[in-house]
Enzyme design. Structure first.
Site, PDB file in Angstrom:
ATOM      1  N   ASN A   1       2.339  -5.520 -10.354  1.00  0.00           N
ATOM      2  CA  ASN A   1       1.333  -5.192  -9.347  1.00  0.00           C
ATOM      3  C   ASN A   1      -0.013  -5.758  -9.759  1.00  0.00           C
ATOM      4  O   ASN A   1      -0.281  -5.934 -10.951  1.00  0.00           O
ATOM      5  CB  ASN A   1       1.207  -3.665  -9.195  1.00  0.00           C
ATOM      6  CG  ASN A   1       0.207  -3.281  -8.105  1.00  0.00           C
ATOM      7  OD1 ASN A   1       0.262  -3.805  -7.000  1.00  0.00           O
ATOM      8  ND2 ASN A   1      -0.700  -2.376  -8.433  1.00  0.00           N
TER       9      ASN A   1
ATOM     10  N   LEU B   1       0.781  -1.244   0.000  1.00  0.00           N
ATOM     11  CA  LEU B   1       0.000   0.000   0.000  1.00  0.00           C
ATOM     12  C   LEU B   1       0.809   1.288   0.000  1.00  0.00           C
ATOM     13  O   LEU B   1       0.269   2.361   0.125  1.00  0.00           O
ATOM     14  CB  LEU B   1      -0.976  -0.013   1.186  1.00  0.00           C
ATOM     15  CG  LEU B   1      -2.009  -1.155   1.107  1.00  0.00           C
ATOM     16  CD1 LEU B   1      -2.985  -1.081   2.267  1.00  0.00           C
ATOM     17  CD2 LEU B   1      -2.771  -1.111  -0.218  1.00  0.00           C
TER      18      LEU B   1
ATOM     19  N   HIS C   1      -4.091  -5.032  -9.293  1.00  0.00           N
ATOM     20  CA  HIS C   1      -5.037  -4.007  -8.859  1.00  0.00           C
ATOM     21  C   HIS C   1      -6.442  -4.615  -8.914  1.00  0.00           C
ATOM     22  O   HIS C   1      -6.796  -5.249  -9.919  1.00  0.00           O
ATOM     23  CB  HIS C   1      -4.933  -2.777  -9.784  1.00  0.00           C
ATOM     24  CG  HIS C   1      -5.784  -1.645  -9.345  1.00  0.00           C
ATOM     25  ND1 HIS C   1      -5.446  -0.843  -8.261  1.00  0.00           N
ATOM     26  CD2 HIS C   1      -6.978  -1.192  -9.780  1.00  0.00           C
ATOM     27  CE1 HIS C   1      -6.401   0.054  -8.079  1.00  0.00           C
ATOM     28  NE2 HIS C   1      -7.337  -0.127  -8.993  1.00  0.00           N
TER      29      HIS C   1
ATOM     30  N   GLU D   1      -8.241 -13.034  -8.472  1.00  0.00           N
ATOM     31  CA  GLU D   1      -6.814 -12.817  -8.180  1.00  0.00           C
ATOM     32  C   GLU D   1      -6.111 -14.130  -7.887  1.00  0.00           C
ATOM     33  O   GLU D   1      -5.060 -14.444  -8.440  1.00  0.00           O
ATOM     34  CB  GLU D   1      -6.659 -11.873  -6.988  1.00  0.00           C
ATOM     35  CG  GLU D   1      -7.160 -10.489  -7.258  1.00  0.00           C
ATOM     36  CD  GLU D   1      -7.143  -9.615  -6.028  1.00  0.00           C
ATOM     37  OE1 GLU D   1      -7.188 -10.135  -4.898  1.00  0.00           O
ATOM     38  OE2 GLU D   1      -7.063  -8.391  -6.213  1.00  0.00           O
TER      39      GLU D   1
HETATM   40  C1  GRF Z   1      -5.862  -7.480  -3.230  1.00  0.00           C
HETATM   41  O1  GRF Z   1      -7.237  -7.240  -3.437  1.00  0.00           O
HETATM   42  C2  GRF Z   1      -5.056  -6.737  -4.250  1.00  0.00           C
HETATM   43  O2  GRF Z   1      -5.701  -6.564  -5.483  1.00  0.00           O
HETATM   44  C3  GRF Z   1      -4.881  -5.399  -3.606  1.00  0.00           C
HETATM   45  O3  GRF Z   1      -4.723  -5.646  -2.230  1.00  0.00           O
HETATM   46  C4  GRF Z   1      -5.406  -6.867  -1.923  1.00  0.00           C
HETATM   47  C5  GRF Z   1      -4.419  -7.754  -1.223  1.00  0.00           C
HETATM   48  O4  GRF Z   1      -5.113  -8.789  -0.636  1.00  0.00           O
HETATM   49  N1  GRF Z   1      -3.732  -4.729  -4.160  1.00  0.00           N
HETATM   50  P1  GRF Z   1      -4.232  -9.928   0.107  1.00  0.00           P
HETATM   51  O5  GRF Z   1      -3.381  -9.223   1.161  1.00  0.00           O
HETATM   52  O6  GRF Z   1      -3.386 -10.599  -0.941  1.00  0.00           O
HETATM   53  O7  GRF Z   1      -5.251 -10.855   0.723  1.00  0.00           O
END
Ligand code: GRF
Length: 184
Positions: free
Chosen positions: A100, A83, A102, A172
């Protein structure tokens, strides 16, 4: 290839990536680094016997994270829920070698402050019929790096920011490890 994962939170993506590369001959997850000493991602790394490294924003900006990545001979940096804004020196040290994820279909819902639940709330408020994920290379302009992969999922009026988040996380977890495998 030696990969480092940068994460600030839970690390569910990091977990899937570590599991995916656990027996890979192509690449290994050589480091998990976080700016949050109590981030659960560090616990997940320990479970996979992956070395961890924690740092403060100040230390990152002073070049200590870059120094560590060089020491560990890292070839690729994977941002999985990281972040902080990456210092320019760091993006320049890994040209086309920093990735990255998103939780939306960039260029929509990108940029400053658009992360986590904020993104899903904005998608809900806009009444979008779909959302998705974007995996992109990171350059000094953050969410504007070359888009490598996108996947989408349909939404209905019944969806809430929470149910949208769950759909996005599923995308993801399904795609990120494979996309990284195809890149490195
Ligand atoms: C994910 O939704 C990603 O897209 C965003 O932050 C979140 C990370 O989730 N950048 P995690 O920590 O991998 O569970």
């Amino acid at each position: 290839k030696r990969l480092a994962i940068l994460a600030s939170g839970s690390g569910s993506n990091a977990e899937k990536i570590m599991a995916h590369f656990q027996h890979s001959a192509k690449a290994e997850i050589a480091l998990v680094a976080s700016n949050k000493p109590d981030a659960f991602v560090l616990e997940r790394a320990k479970k996979f016997n992956v070395p961890t490294f924690t740092f403060s924003r100040k230390e990152m900006d002073a070049g200590q994270l870059l120094e560590k990545l060089r020491e560990e001979k890292i070839d690729w940096v994977i941002l999985a829920g990281f972040l902080l804004k990456i210092p320019v020196a760091l993006t320049r040290a890994f040209p086309d070698r920093m990735v990255n994820i998103h939780p939306a279909l960039l260029p929509k819902y990108g940029g400053k402050g658009m992360y986590g639940a904020h993104v899903h709330e904005a998608v809900k408020a806009a009444g979008d019929k779909e959302t998705g994920i974007t995996i992109h290379l990171v350059n000094e302009h953050y969410d504007e790096g070359k888009i490598i992969f996108q996947a989408s999922t349909p939404l209905t009026e019944e969806d809430t920011p929470e149910s949208i988040a769950a759909k996005v996380h599923e995308l993801e977890h399904r795609h990120f490890p494979q996309v990284i495998e195809g890149l490195v």
